[in-house]
Design a protein around this motif. Structure first.
Motif, PDB file in Angstrom:
ATOM      1  N   ALA A  17     -50.773  11.839   7.556  1.00 25.79           N
ATOM      2  CA  ALA A  17     -52.109  11.255   7.411  1.00 25.79           C
ATOM      3  C   ALA A  17     -52.270  10.586   6.053  1.00 25.79           C
ATOM      4  N   LEU A  18     -51.571  11.065   5.030  1.00 22.28           N
ATOM      5  CA  LEU A  18     -51.631  10.437   3.719  1.00 22.28           C
ATOM      6  C   LEU A  18     -50.586   9.339   3.555  1.00 22.28           C
ATOM      7  N   ALA A  19     -49.446   9.476   4.202  1.00 24.16           N
ATOM      8  CA  ALA A  19     -48.362   8.512   4.040  1.00 24.16           C
ATOM      9  C   ALA A  19     -48.672   7.176   4.699  1.00 24.16           C
ATOM     10  N   VAL A  20     -49.313   7.187   5.845  1.00 28.76           N
ATOM     11  CA  VAL A  20     -49.599   5.938   6.561  1.00 28.76           C
ATOM     12  C   VAL A  20     -50.525   5.029   5.734  1.00 28.76           C
ATOM     13  N   PRO A  21     -51.643   5.521   5.241  1.00 27.57           N
ATOM     14  CA  PRO A  21     -52.478   4.644   4.394  1.00 27.57           C
ATOM     15  C   PRO A  21     -51.756   4.220   3.103  1.00 27.57           C
ATOM     16  N   ALA A  22     -50.930   5.101   2.553  1.00 29.24           N
ATOM     17  CA  ALA A  22     -50.194   4.740   1.337  1.00 29.24           C
ATOM     18  C   ALA A  22     -49.230   3.583   1.604  1.00 29.24           C
ATOM     19  N   LEU A  23     -48.582   3.585   2.753  1.00 29.56           N
ATOM     20  CA  LEU A  23     -47.698   2.480   3.113  1.00 29.56           C
ATOM     21  C   LEU A  23     -48.487   1.188   3.307  1.00 29.56           C
ATOM     22  N   ARG A  24     -49.632   1.290   3.937  1.00 35.12           N
ATOM     23  CA  ARG A  24     -50.460   0.098   4.135  1.00 35.12           C
ATOM     24  C   ARG A  24     -50.924  -0.472   2.802  1.00 35.12           C
ATOM     25  N   VAL A  25     -51.310   0.394   1.880  1.00 30.00           N
ATOM     26  CA  VAL A  25     -51.730  -0.060   0.553  1.00 30.00           C
ATOM     27  C   VAL A  25     -50.556  -0.732  -0.155  1.00 30.00           C
ATOM     28  N   GLY A  26     -49.374  -0.154  -0.043  1.00 24.65           N
ATOM     29  CA  GLY A  26     -48.191  -0.751  -0.663  1.00 24.65           C
ATOM     30  C   GLY A  26     -47.900  -2.142  -0.126  1.00 24.65           C
ATOM     31  N   LEU A  27     -48.013  -2.307   1.181  1.00 23.17           N
ATOM     32  CA  LEU A  27     -47.790  -3.627   1.782  1.00 23.17           C
ATOM     33  C   LEU A  27     -48.842  -4.641   1.337  1.00 23.17           C
ATOM     34  N   GLU A  28     -50.082  -4.220   1.243  1.00 21.88           N
ATOM     35  CA  GLU A  28     -51.139  -5.120   0.783  1.00 21.88           C
ATOM     36  C   GLU A  28     -50.936  -5.502  -0.679  1.00 21.88           C
ATOM     37  N   VAL A  29     -50.463  -4.575  -1.484  1.00 20.19           N
ATOM     38  CA  VAL A  29     -50.182  -4.874  -2.892  1.00 20.19           C
ATOM     39  C   VAL A  29     -49.082  -5.927  -2.990  1.00 20.19           C
ATOM     40  N   GLN A  30     -48.059  -5.814  -2.146  1.00 19.10           N
ATOM     41  CA  GLN A  30     -46.990  -6.825  -2.148  1.00 19.10           C
ATOM     42  C   GLN A  30     -47.531  -8.189  -1.736  1.00 19.10           C
ATOM     43  N   ARG A  31     -48.388  -8.228  -0.730  1.00 13.87           N
ATOM     44  CA  ARG A  31     -48.990  -9.509  -0.313  1.00 13.87           C
ATOM     45  C   ARG A  31     -49.820 -10.106  -1.436  1.00 13.87           C
ATOM     46  N   LEU A  32     -50.608  -9.271  -2.109  1.00 14.83           N
ATOM     47  CA  LEU A  32     -51.421  -9.739  -3.220  1.00 14.83           C
ATOM     48  C   LEU A  32     -50.548 -10.267  -4.352  1.00 14.83           C
ATOM     49  N   ALA A  33     -49.459  -9.579  -4.635  1.00 18.30           N
ATOM     50  CA  ALA A  33     -48.553 -10.026  -5.695  1.00 18.30           C
ATOM     51  C   ALA A  33     -47.949 -11.381  -5.347  1.00 18.30           C
ATOM     52  N   ARG A  34     -47.587 -11.590  -4.086  1.00 17.57           N
ATOM     53  CA  ARG A  34     -47.045 -12.897  -3.674  1.00 17.57           C
ATOM     54  C   ARG A  34     -48.092 -13.992  -3.836  1.00 17.57           C
ATOM     55  N   ARG A  35     -49.322 -13.701  -3.431  1.00 13.14           N
ATOM     56  CA  ARG A  35     -50.395 -14.700  -3.560  1.00 13.14           C
ATOM     57  C   ARG A  35     -50.676 -15.017  -5.024  1.00 13.14           C
ATOM     58  N   LEU A  36     -50.669 -14.005  -5.873  1.00 11.12           N
ATOM     59  CA  LEU A  36     -50.887 -14.235  -7.301  1.00 11.12           C
ATOM     60  C   LEU A  36     -49.764 -15.069  -7.901  1.00 11.12           C
ATOM     61  N   ASP A  37     -48.532 -14.824  -7.459  1.00 11.77           N
ATOM     62  CA  ASP A  37     -47.401 -15.610  -7.941  1.00 11.77           C
ATOM     63  C   ASP A  37     -47.546 -17.066  -7.505  1.00 11.77           C
TER      64      ASP A  37
END
Length: 74
Positions: A17-37
């Motif tokens: 229950a904690l790992a699934v949202p953590a993975l989703r947050v990690g993926l969103e952070v990567q998307r945000l980093a790509r957009r910022l780049d």
């Protein structure tokens, strides 16, 4: 024996229950980093274009008499 197995199962479910949202947050952070780049690269290109344009304008305005509507120096 039933209680320890239940505790292990609940612990595992809690972890999931904690790992699934953590993975989703990690993926969103990567998307945000790509957009910022991408945005940083666009800003860098725009800055370069602006510098080139400013250099052209400065070169053309070397003599203020050449500027249309300029009364400076008269």
């Amino acid at each position: 024996m039933m209680w320890p197995m239940t505790a292990v199962a609940l612990g595992f479910l809690g972890f999931v229950a904690l790992a699934v949202p953590a993975l989703r947050v990690g993926l969103e952070v990567q998307r945000l980093a790509r957009r910022l780049d991408d945005a940083a690269q666009q800003i860098s290109r725009a800055t370069s274009d602006l510098e080139r344009s400013a250099a052209d304008v400065a070169r053309r305005a070397g003599s203020t008499r050449d500027l249309p509507g300029s009364d400076f120096g008269r």
